[in-house]
Every structure is written in structure tokens, then in C-alpha cells.
Design an enzyme around this catalytic site. Sequence first.
Site, PDB file in Angstrom:
ATOM      1  N   ASP A  23     -19.105   8.144  30.530  1.00 56.61           N
ATOM      2  CA  ASP A  23     -18.690   9.539  30.350  1.00 56.61           C
ATOM      3  C   ASP A  23     -19.441  10.437  31.323  1.00 56.61           C
ATOM      4  OD1 ASP A  23     -17.212   8.941  27.785  1.00 56.61           O
ATOM      5  OD2 ASP A  23     -19.243   8.399  27.179  1.00 56.61           O
ATOM      6  N   GLU A 281     -15.538   2.011  33.259  1.00 51.82           N
ATOM      7  CA  GLU A 281     -14.542   2.756  34.031  1.00 51.82           C
ATOM      8  C   GLU A 281     -15.048   3.075  35.441  1.00 51.82           C
ATOM      9  OE1 GLU A 281     -12.541   5.921  31.937  1.00 51.82           O
ATOM     10  OE2 GLU A 281     -12.379   7.142  33.745  1.00 51.82           O
TER      11      GLU A 281
HETATM   12  O1  TRH Z   1     -21.660   2.466  31.347  1.00 55.68           O
HETATM   13  P1  TRH Z   1     -20.271   2.018  31.155  1.00 55.68           P
HETATM   14  O2  TRH Z   1     -20.103   0.829  30.344  1.00 55.68           O
HETATM   15  O3  TRH Z   1     -19.426   3.201  30.548  1.00 55.68           O
HETATM   16  C1  TRH Z   1     -18.446   3.055  29.563  1.00 55.68           C
HETATM   17  C2  TRH Z   1     -17.070   3.170  30.134  1.00 55.68           C
HETATM   18  O4  TRH Z   1     -16.908   4.275  30.963  1.00 55.68           O
HETATM   19  C3  TRH Z   1     -16.068   3.249  29.032  1.00 55.68           C
HETATM   20  O5  TRH Z   1     -14.777   3.410  29.549  1.00 55.68           O
HETATM   21  C4  TRH Z   1     -16.419   4.375  28.109  1.00 55.68           C
HETATM   22  O6  TRH Z   1     -15.517   4.466  27.099  1.00 55.68           O
HETATM   23  C5  TRH Z   1     -17.796   4.119  27.569  1.00 55.68           C
HETATM   24  O7  TRH Z   1     -18.721   4.058  28.626  1.00 55.68           O
HETATM   25  C6  TRH Z   1     -18.229   5.188  26.614  1.00 55.68           C
HETATM   26  O8  TRH Z   1     -19.604   1.714  32.587  1.00 55.68           O
HETATM   27  P2  TRH Z   1     -19.184   2.664  33.774  1.00 55.68           P
HETATM   28  O9  TRH Z   1     -18.014   3.478  33.400  1.00 55.68           O
HETATM   29  O10 TRH Z   1     -19.060   1.811  34.937  1.00 55.68           O
HETATM   30  O11 TRH Z   1     -20.414   3.648  33.992  1.00 55.68           O
HETATM   31  C7  TRH Z   1     -21.612   3.226  34.571  1.00 55.68           C
HETATM   32  C8  TRH Z   1     -22.160   4.307  35.475  1.00 55.68           C
HETATM   33  O12 TRH Z   1     -23.481   3.971  35.878  1.00 55.68           O
HETATM   34  C9  TRH Z   1     -21.350   4.486  36.746  1.00 55.68           C
HETATM   35  O13 TRH Z   1     -21.217   5.860  37.042  1.00 55.68           O
HETATM   36  C10 TRH Z   1     -22.212   3.832  37.817  1.00 55.68           C
HETATM   37  C11 TRH Z   1     -23.579   4.118  37.284  1.00 55.68           C
HETATM   38  N1  TRH Z   1     -24.673   3.267  37.768  1.00 55.68           N
HETATM   39  C12 TRH Z   1     -25.756   3.865  38.388  1.00 55.68           C
HETATM   40  O14 TRH Z   1     -25.790   5.092  38.535  1.00 55.68           O
HETATM   41  N2  TRH Z   1     -26.785   3.087  38.818  1.00 55.68           N
HETATM   42  C13 TRH Z   1     -26.785   1.731  38.667  1.00 55.68           C
HETATM   43  O15 TRH Z   1     -27.754   1.067  39.085  1.00 55.68           O
HETATM   44  C14 TRH Z   1     -25.650   1.133  38.051  1.00 55.68           C
HETATM   45  C15 TRH Z   1     -25.601  -0.355  37.884  1.00 55.68           C
HETATM   46  C16 TRH Z   1     -24.624   1.919  37.607  1.00 55.68           C
END
Ligand code: TRH
Length: 399
Positions: A23, A281
Amino acid sequence: MRRDFSAGLRCDIFCNVIDNYGDIGVCWRLARQLANEHGLAVRLWVDDLASFARLCPEADVTQDSQHRRGVEVCAWHKQFPDVQPASIVIEAFACKLPESYIEAMAIQKHPPVWINLEYLSAEDWVEGCHGLPSPHPRLPLTKYFFFPGFTRKTGGLLLERDLLARRDAFQHDVAAQQEFWRGIGLETPSADTLKVSLFAYENAALPGLFDAWAQGEQALLCLVPEGRILPQLGLYFGVSAPQAGNEYARGNLRVRVLPFVAQEDYDWLLWACDVNFVRGEDSCVRAQWAGKPFIWQIYPQHDEVHWQKLQAFLALYNAPRLSAGEDPRAVLALQGVWREWNKEGEAGATWPAFVAALDELQPGARDWAGLLAKNNLALNLLDFCRKVGRMRAFKIEGQ
Ligand code: TRH
């Protein structure tokens, strides 16, 4: 009234963190883009600054208001301050705006364009719902549904203006790649090492996959950002509490735990690897921009509805390959490993076919990114807001 922080077009984005980083990940990315690429004065209201600080490590979780990377980031407390609403108001993922803020929106001479930015899905119905209005039951306000998506009739995907050019520059620049590997404390891997990033939820398929990698013919370097998968990684290697900087090896598999980095820096990892495991996402979209074969662990939902979403995405993603008359075996190999990883099954058993198909899958992954890049969410969103403003026969402030 709190003083507004800038003249010109203003945008308030509201983010209620449910769990994980998706989010806030989407909101933070959109906020930066609207501010830095389109010159909007953006306020991002977030109810969990600790989650925000994982993506933006210089954030100060004790501050009610702070300016970070061109965005005013505000703590969203239950007791909401008396503020002037912006001309564009984005509630992310149907979070509930403060009542006082909604009332203030309704008494503006020109009520804001109110957007509900929805979750990403490749399902067909999204095209029909994108842009639909939802009048407020009591107040003279209309909220519009804005759906991200993969087709022209949806809102598109978040993509920074220069991202693909920066990706290409990095992927053609050996010195920049060496710098990246040095930066994470490693020698540049040999050309015949398969480099895999692994960002994942807990997954019972992990030991089988690690076994396949350990027993594989090719050296495999697996880079694991700190997160929910680490306890299982620890179990596999018989260690407790693995942490960033730790390294483990078995057979042909070498695993390195990486620190969770600032959101902008995560892209380098995706660009540097040959295969990326992503989840949720936002990281899934970033893997697509990386133009590399990837494996998506979808966010699990009640009643297994996420399977429909997964199938819908796979159908779209594979359609260009299949309609070009390519050998379906590569597509089947990809589907096999996606299916097993998501059902926490025999991902290890499906891995050899997937690896054998990598050379065939690579060009399609790159073409796919090029195809999606034509549909930019931030541009679409601003166009949409302008249109709504015109419909109401007033100019959005600052346009
Ligand atoms: O963290 P998530 O599992 O988020 C989830 C999904 O968005 C899902 O659809 C939603 O319903 C739920 O949350 C509540 O996965 P996502 O979406 O990939 O978000 C991870 C974020 O972290 C993304 O913006 C990339 C960031 N990130 C970093 O900033 N640094 C890092 O080292 C890594 C591995 C990721």
C-alpha cells in the site's frame, strides 16, 4: 487552518497501511512521480510511518510532517487536523478518508477531483469499472474509481519517466554492474552463474526449490532481501535468525541475505539478476519493468480469489508469445513454476524446465515491458483529472 505548503496544483494522497509494504509502496511511488515529474505539490498522509520508513530510510517516524524527495509526508492520526483539501484527492485502495476532510471537500467552491486508486488486477472486469463515478450519498461530491492495469482501457502502471533508459544504461554498463555487486559486498558473479533475487512471503515450496538449485548443474547465486522468508531460509540451512550480510551454501547454491533497501534502490537488484521472484503488487510491476523472466507470488486472499487474478495475468502475459506462434513449451515451463510456487507445491520439480526455457523467455519479458510502457498511470491519472475538471466546467487549479 494549517498553511498550504505550495501554490499550484495540489494533491493529497491518503494511505492506510494494511500489512506489508504494497500500500505504502504504491502511494510513495505515485507521490514522488506526481511531485517530481509533474510539479504537483503532494501531501502523502500515511497512518504507519514505520512502514514508510522502510522504503524511505531517512524518514523520521516522530515527525507529523516532513519533506522527503519532494513530497510532504504527513502522519495520518485519528484526530485529523483542519486542513484545506487539495484539488486532487486520492484515497488509495478504498481507505476511508477522515469525515472532517470529506466535509471540507464538499464546501469548496470547486470540489476536488476525488479518486479511489484501486488494486492492480489483470481481470477483464477492470476495463469496465475503470473511471466509473460513485456519487456521495449525501454531499455534492463524486468519487471516481481509477484502476491500474495492463491494457489500454485501464489506468496503466506506475512508471518513472526515465526508468527504462536507466535500466538499459545499467544493463549495458559493465562498470556500473561491478559497482552494484561491490555495493552489496560481493565480487561480480561469473558469467555462468545464474543470479536470482528472492523477495517472497513464507512459502512451503522453498526447501524443494533450494534442493533443486543446490543439485542443479549450474552455479546459482540467490539474493534474499530481509523479510518474511528468512525464518524458512534459516531452517533450511540450520541457522537461527539469518540477517543481512549472512551467506550460506549447499551444493551449487549460494545464498546471500541482503538488507531491505530504499525503494529506488530495489530496482538495481532486479536489473542485475537473471530471474526475479517477487510478490504482492509493486515489486511484481518492478520485475516487469526489469525486462527479465520473473516469478510472481501473488498476495493470498480469502476464498482463493487470487487464483483468478493469477490466471488472468498469465493469460495476458503469455498471449504475445503464443500469438506469435512461439513454441508453447517455454510458456508451459513458466506457468508450471508459477503454479507450484503459488500453491506451495513442487516448485523444485518444475525448475529445470523453466531454466531450460530462460533464453526463450528473456526476449518476451523485455518486449512485454516495452508494450506496457505505453500506458503510464501518472499521465493517465492527470488526464483523467483534467477531463473530470472540464466536465464540471472549471479549470483545475494550476492547469
Ligand atoms: O509488501 P507486499 O507483499 O505488499 C502487499 C501487496 O501490495 C498486496 O497486493 C497488498 O494487498 C498487501 O501488500 C497489503 O509486496 P509489494 O506490493 O511488492 O510491496 C513491496 C514494496 O517494498 C515495493 O514497493 C518494493 C519495496 N521494497 C523496497 O523498498 N526495498 C526492498 O529491499 C524490497 C525487497 C522491496
